[in-house]
Scaffold this motif. Structure first.
Motif, PDB file in Angstrom:
ATOM      1  N   VAL A  62       0.746  -1.354  -0.088  1.00 57.44           N
ATOM      2  CA  VAL A  62      -0.235   0.038   0.028  1.00 57.44           C
ATOM      3  C   VAL A  62       0.756   1.465  -0.126  1.00 57.44           C
ATOM      4  CG1 VAL A  62      -1.735   0.774   1.372  1.00 57.44           C
ATOM      5  CG2 VAL A  62      -2.049  -1.088   1.151  1.00 57.44           C
ATOM      6  N   LYS A  63       2.015   1.311   0.690  1.00 55.38           N
ATOM      7  CA  LYS A  63       3.125   2.695   0.430  1.00 55.38           C
ATOM      8  C   LYS A  63       3.686   2.466   0.217  1.00 55.38           C
ATOM      9  CE  LYS A  63       0.239   4.057   4.422  1.00 55.38           C
ATOM     10  NZ  LYS A  63      -0.621   5.417   3.707  1.00 55.38           N
ATOM     11  N   ASN A  64       3.711   1.407  -0.379  1.00 54.95           N
ATOM     12  CA  ASN A  64       5.646   1.441  -1.802  1.00 54.95           C
ATOM     13  C   ASN A  64       6.519   1.810  -0.729  1.00 54.95           C
ATOM     14  OD1 ASN A  64       7.190   0.795  -4.196  1.00 54.95           O
ATOM     15  ND2 ASN A  64       6.672   2.741  -5.125  1.00 54.95           N
ATOM     16  N   ARG A  65       6.945   1.250   0.877  1.00 54.94           N
ATOM     17  CA  ARG A  65       7.994   1.476   1.137  1.00 54.94           C
ATOM     18  C   ARG A  65       8.116  -0.314   2.032  1.00 54.94           C
ATOM     19  NH1 ARG A  65       4.696   5.590   4.781  1.00 54.94           N
ATOM     20  NH2 ARG A  65       4.102   6.893   3.598  1.00 54.94           N
ATOM     21  N   GLU A  66       9.294  -0.165   2.026  1.00 55.85           N
ATOM     22  CA  GLU A  66       9.855  -1.498   3.400  1.00 55.85           C
ATOM     23  C   GLU A  66       9.720  -1.335   4.182  1.00 55.85           C
ATOM     24  OE1 GLU A  66      14.113  -1.853   1.503  1.00 55.85           O
ATOM     25  OE2 GLU A  66      12.839  -2.374  -0.860  1.00 55.85           O
ATOM     26  N   SER A  67      10.298  -0.419   4.944  1.00 54.10           N
ATOM     27  CA  SER A  67      11.549  -0.110   6.126  1.00 54.10           C
ATOM     28  C   SER A  67       9.293  -0.131   7.218  1.00 54.10           C
ATOM     29  CB  SER A  67      11.524   1.078   6.841  1.00 54.10           C
ATOM     30  OG  SER A  67      11.617   0.846   8.332  1.00 54.10           O
ATOM     31  N   VAL A  68       9.686  -1.496   8.518  1.00 55.74           N
ATOM     32  CA  VAL A  68       9.299  -1.472   9.508  1.00 55.74           C
ATOM     33  C   VAL A  68       9.020  -1.357  10.676  1.00 55.74           C
ATOM     34  CG1 VAL A  68       6.799  -2.786  10.590  1.00 55.74           C
ATOM     35  CG2 VAL A  68       6.739  -2.943   8.354  1.00 55.74           C
ATOM     36  N   VAL A  69       8.691  -0.481  11.356  1.00 56.88           N
ATOM     37  CA  VAL A  69       8.987  -0.509  12.772  1.00 56.88           C
ATOM     38  C   VAL A  69       8.092  -1.073  13.871  1.00 56.88           C
ATOM     39  CG1 VAL A  69       8.727   1.438  14.930  1.00 56.88           C
ATOM     40  CG2 VAL A  69       9.357   1.964  13.240  1.00 56.88           C
ATOM     41  N   SER A  70       8.876  -1.695  14.550  1.00 58.11           N
ATOM     42  CA  SER A  70       8.473  -2.905  15.910  1.00 58.11           C
ATOM     43  C   SER A  70       9.157  -2.238  16.989  1.00 58.11           C
ATOM     44  CB  SER A  70       8.829  -4.358  15.639  1.00 58.11           C
ATOM     45  OG  SER A  70      10.173  -4.287  15.402  1.00 58.11           O
ATOM     46  N   PHE A  71       8.793  -3.359  18.670  1.00 58.37           N
ATOM     47  CA  PHE A  71       8.655  -2.111  20.088  1.00 58.37           C
ATOM     48  C   PHE A  71      10.010  -3.743  20.188  1.00 58.37           C
ATOM     49  CE2 PHE A  71       5.389   0.045  18.453  1.00 58.37           C
ATOM     50  CZ  PHE A  71       5.991   1.219  18.775  1.00 58.37           C
ATOM     51  N   THR A  72      10.642  -2.931  21.590  1.00 64.37           N
ATOM     52  CA  THR A  72      11.187  -4.082  21.927  1.00 64.37           C
ATOM     53  C   THR A  72      10.558  -4.806  23.281  1.00 64.37           C
ATOM     54  OG1 THR A  72      10.765  -2.075  24.333  1.00 64.37           O
ATOM     55  CG2 THR A  72      12.930  -1.423  22.658  1.00 64.37           C
ATOM     56  N   ASN A  73      10.908  -5.762  23.255  1.00 64.58           N
ATOM     57  CA  ASN A  73      10.952  -7.106  23.559  1.00 64.58           C
ATOM     58  C   ASN A  73       9.330  -7.742  22.987  1.00 64.58           C
ATOM     59  OD1 ASN A  73      12.153  -7.551  25.805  1.00 64.58           O
ATOM     60  ND2 ASN A  73      11.267  -5.488  26.544  1.00 64.58           N
ATOM     61  N   ALA A  74       9.121  -6.948  21.387  1.00 62.92           N
ATOM     62  CA  ALA A  74       8.017  -8.345  21.179  1.00 62.92           C
ATOM     63  C   ALA A  74       8.164  -9.064  20.116  1.00 62.92           C
ATOM     64  CB  ALA A  74       7.809  -7.098  19.405  1.00 62.92           C
ATOM     65  N   PHE A  75       7.279  -9.863  20.540  1.00 62.77           N
ATOM     66  CA  PHE A  75       6.716 -11.344  19.698  1.00 62.77           C
ATOM     67  C   PHE A  75       5.865 -11.559  18.758  1.00 62.77           C
ATOM     68  CE2 PHE A  75       5.630 -15.863  19.373  1.00 62.77           C
ATOM     69  CZ  PHE A  75       7.160 -16.560  18.546  1.00 62.77           C
ATOM     70  N   HIS A  76       6.446 -11.406  17.456  1.00 56.20           N
ATOM     71  CA  HIS A  76       5.209 -11.463  16.457  1.00 56.20           C
ATOM     72  C   HIS A  76       5.370 -12.934  14.936  1.00 56.20           C
ATOM     73  CE1 HIS A  76       4.315  -7.327  16.866  1.00 56.20           C
ATOM     74  NE2 HIS A  76       5.439  -6.798  16.738  1.00 56.20           N
ATOM     75  N   GLY A  77       6.155 -13.892  15.819  1.00 56.14           N
ATOM     76  CA  GLY A  77       6.073 -15.383  14.998  1.00 56.14           C
ATOM     77  C   GLY A  77       7.311 -15.686  14.769  1.00 56.14           C
ATOM     78  N   MET A  78       7.869 -16.965  13.864  1.00 55.44           N
ATOM     79  CA  MET A  78       8.831 -17.208  13.555  1.00 55.44           C
ATOM     80  C   MET A  78       9.294 -17.739  11.911  1.00 55.44           C
ATOM     81  SD  MET A  78      10.224 -18.345  16.324  1.00 55.44           S
ATOM     82  CE  MET A  78      10.572 -19.577  16.613  1.00 55.44           C
ATOM     83  N   SER A  79       8.839 -16.885  11.575  1.00 52.87           N
ATOM     84  CA  SER A  79       8.587 -16.923   9.943  1.00 52.87           C
ATOM     85  C   SER A  79       9.940 -15.672   9.746  1.00 52.87           C
ATOM     86  CB  SER A  79       7.700 -16.961   8.394  1.00 52.87           C
ATOM     87  OG  SER A  79       6.626 -16.146   9.221  1.00 52.87           O
ATOM     88  N   LEU A  80      10.231 -15.270   8.526  1.00 53.75           N
ATOM     89  CA  LEU A  80      11.383 -14.728   8.687  1.00 53.75           C
ATOM     90  C   LEU A  80      11.022 -13.509   8.742  1.00 53.75           C
ATOM     91  CD1 LEU A  80      13.863 -16.167   5.818  1.00 53.75           C
ATOM     92  CD2 LEU A  80      14.366 -16.137   8.019  1.00 53.75           C
ATOM     93  N   GLY A  81       9.500 -12.739   8.027  1.00 51.70           N
ATOM     94  CA  GLY A  81       9.197 -11.898   8.303  1.00 51.70           C
ATOM     95  C   GLY A  81       8.788 -10.966   9.347  1.00 51.70           C
ATOM     96  N   SER A  82       8.233 -12.251  10.456  1.00 52.27           N
ATOM     97  CA  SER A  82       8.095 -12.294  11.875  1.00 52.27           C
ATOM     98  C   SER A  82       8.755 -11.715  12.215  1.00 52.27           C
ATOM     99  CB  SER A  82       6.814 -13.085  11.604  1.00 52.27           C
ATOM    100  OG  SER A  82       5.495 -13.330  11.232  1.00 52.27           O
ATOM    101  N   LEU A  83      10.201 -12.415  12.568  1.00 50.85           N
ATOM    102  CA  LEU A  83      10.818 -12.329  12.787  1.00 50.85           C
ATOM    103  C   LEU A  83      11.975 -11.256  13.181  1.00 50.85           C
ATOM    104  CD1 LEU A  83      12.945 -15.653  12.852  1.00 50.85           C
ATOM    105  CD2 LEU A  83      11.632 -14.940  14.890  1.00 50.85           C
ATOM    106  N   ALA A  84      11.941 -10.467  11.809  1.00 51.08           N
ATOM    107  CA  ALA A  84      12.070  -9.018  11.526  1.00 51.08           C
ATOM    108  C   ALA A  84      12.023  -8.028  12.676  1.00 51.08           C
ATOM    109  CB  ALA A  84      12.566  -8.393  10.260  1.00 51.08           C
ATOM    110  N   VAL A  85      10.280  -8.670  12.756  1.00 46.88           N
ATOM    111  CA  VAL A  85       9.814  -7.745  13.593  1.00 46.88           C
ATOM    112  C   VAL A  85       9.639  -7.599  14.630  1.00 46.88           C
ATOM    113  CG1 VAL A  85       8.696  -6.148  11.938  1.00 46.88           C
ATOM    114  CG2 VAL A  85       7.900  -7.708  12.383  1.00 46.88           C
ATOM    115  N   THR A  86      10.642  -8.974  15.769  1.00 43.12           N
ATOM    116  CA  THR A  86      11.002  -9.306  17.040  1.00 43.12           C
ATOM    117  C   THR A  86      12.049  -9.276  17.576  1.00 43.12           C
ATOM    118  OG1 THR A  86       8.804 -11.453  16.351  1.00 43.12           O
ATOM    119  CG2 THR A  86      10.273 -12.173  17.861  1.00 43.12           C
ATOM    120  N   GLY A  87      11.571  -8.921  18.511  1.00 44.32           N
ATOM    121  CA  GLY A  87      13.118  -8.656  19.153  1.00 44.32           C
ATOM    122  C   GLY A  87      13.955  -9.913  20.540  1.00 44.32           C
ATOM    123  N   ASN A  88      13.297 -10.949  20.517  1.00 39.38           N
ATOM    124  CA  ASN A  88      13.432 -11.869  21.110  1.00 39.38           C
ATOM    125  C   ASN A  88      15.345 -12.474  20.597  1.00 39.38           C
ATOM    126  OD1 ASN A  88      14.553 -14.983  22.037  1.00 39.38           O
ATOM    127  ND2 ASN A  88      13.420 -14.278  24.024  1.00 39.38           N
TER     128      ASN A  88
END
Length: 428
Positions: free
Chosen positions: A130-156
């Motif tokens: 939608v935004k035609n941008r690559e960067s996504v901001v997440s947060f310290t200690n976040a967990f969003h899943g174990m596949s590569l995209g989700s791990l990129a926004v995971t803190g652990n």
């Protein structure tokens, strides 16, 4: 309770070393009903784990089980990809009428695949499209899943290290209370957004959990979430709320963000959406964001029709009259009152608690003690897990259908486990 660990078996000889829960709970489980699970030796445990939040209505809920059995017995469609089926229609109509319309939420519904990380991947992919941008901001200690995209926004760090490759296009920012309220909210984030020399590529989206489950039961304040929503709006970023573990009534309302009064652009839902522990996930988004081309995001198991059946039954049974939210909040008050005593007396001042609805955590200053408490609780017949970056938090996640008596029983057992581990030298 005397428990004999299972002898060396097919689990040790054949199953991968990656297995984890079975190491903390050395039993072979065989049957379950409601808030109880029984092993093959006849030992029964009170379950304050609830399938990591996938069993909000308990094990083998009789209403959902009846709907599932009836559907199977009439040879209803099991595997349907994204074909139109009567089971999918019934779920969509129930979700629209019971959940979305009463909350004035305009979301389109996408079935991205069977698991939570499928929903997160589709949300990130859509935001970037939608935004035609690559960067996504997440947060310290976040967990969003174990596949590569989700791990990129995971803190652990441990989870991220398992990727084996660089995890890119994700930038972490401080979660609420990260600096112990000594720094104004979003001071660093907004400064980076406004400074053309900061090196931060303008994000397509921000992804957040309103309560970080795996991160240690870190609860974001409603005012913090509102400020985040406003920040996203002012800087043309989409707000994604990951409601995979905290949605479906875990915090009281059906969606965990309702208390803050915000309307995220994209919401991910999984775990208890099927109501029965069957794999199912949703990606919800504003209609104007529905820019997908047909087949642009697909998957073989995105149409789990038995899950549609139990999901519709759960919505119509537990969410049509508004009583589930009231009951969950009342049960939450019961837990909170007990934790006050446990942390002030049993823990000897070495612990603090936090949570909302029916998700709570006790953080121990002596970090290994949390694991010891869970181990002792298992010996006493109670299933608990740890969370937090160093497993320093005992996590309480009972079914929403737990009775007051079952809740009292589990809290008394927890109290005893905390007291018993106080007699163990620190760090053991």
């Amino acid at each position: 309770m005397t428990i004999t660990p299972p002898a060396l078996s097919v689990f040790e000889t054949t199953e991968s070393e990656v297995r984890s829960y079975c190491r903390g709970w050395p039993a072979v489980f065989d049957r379950a009903q409601g808030s109880h699970i029984t092993d093959e030796d006849g030992h029964t445990y009170l379950d304050f784990f609830a399938g990591a939040g996938s069993l909000n209505y308990g094990h083998n809920n009789p209403v959902l089980k009846r709907a599932l059995i009836d559907y199977i017995e009439r040879d209803g469609i099991t595997h349907g990809l994204d074909m139109a089926t009567s089971a999918k229609r019934a779920f969509l109509e129930s979700f629209q009428n019971v959940i979305l319309r009463p909350r004035d939420l305009p979301y389109k519904v996408m079935f991205p695949g069977p698991t939570g990380t499928n929903a997160v991947e589709s949300a990130l992919k859509l935001a970037r499209k939608v935004k035609n941008r690559e960067s996504v901001v997440s947060f310290t200690n976040a967990f969003h899943g174990m596949s590569l995209g989700s791990l990129a926004v995971t803190g652990n760090a441990f989870k991220r290290a398992g990727a084996g490759i660089p995890l890119v296009h994700g930038t972490p920012m401080p979660f609420d209370h990260y600096f112990d309220d000594k720094v104004p909210d979003f001071l660093w984030f907004e400064r980076l957004l406004e400074d053309r020399g900061s090196g931060l590529n303008k994000p397509a989206a921000v992804i957040v959990e309103t309560i970080q489950g795996e991160g240690g039961i870190n609860v974001a304040r409603p005012e913090w979430l509102r400020a985040l929503s406003d920040l996203c709006h002012r800087h043309d970023m989409l707000l994604i709320v990951d409601d995979i573990q905290m949605g479906c009534g875990r915090t009281g309302p059906f969606f965990s963000f309702e208390e803050a009064g915000i309307v995220p652009d994209i919401v991910t839902v999984s775990k208890s959406i099927s109501g029965y522990g069957l794999p199912m996930s949703l990606c919800l988004f504003r209609p104007e964001l529905d820019v997908w081309e047909p087949g642009e995001h697909n998957g073989t198991f995105r149409g789990n029709n038995p899950a549609f059946v139990t999901a519709a039954a759960a919505l119509n049974t537990y969410w049509a009259d508004g009583q589930m939210e009231k009951q969950t909040l009342a049960r939450g008050e019961q837990v909170e009152q007990a934790l006050v005593g446990i942390c002030s007396e049993s823990a000897g001042g070495g612990a603090e608690f936090r949570g909302r609805g029916l998700v709570w955590g006790i953080e121990f200053h002596d970090k290994p003690r949390a694991t010891a408490v869970c181990r002792r609780a298992f010996e006493l017949g109670l299933l608990l897990e740890t969370s937090g970056p160093e497993s320093e938090v005992v996590k309480l996640l009972p079914a929403l259908t737990v009775t007051p008596e079952e809740l009292d029983e589990g809290l008394r057992t927890l109290d005893r486990a905390v007291r018993d581990t106080a007699r163990v030298p620190a760090g053991v």
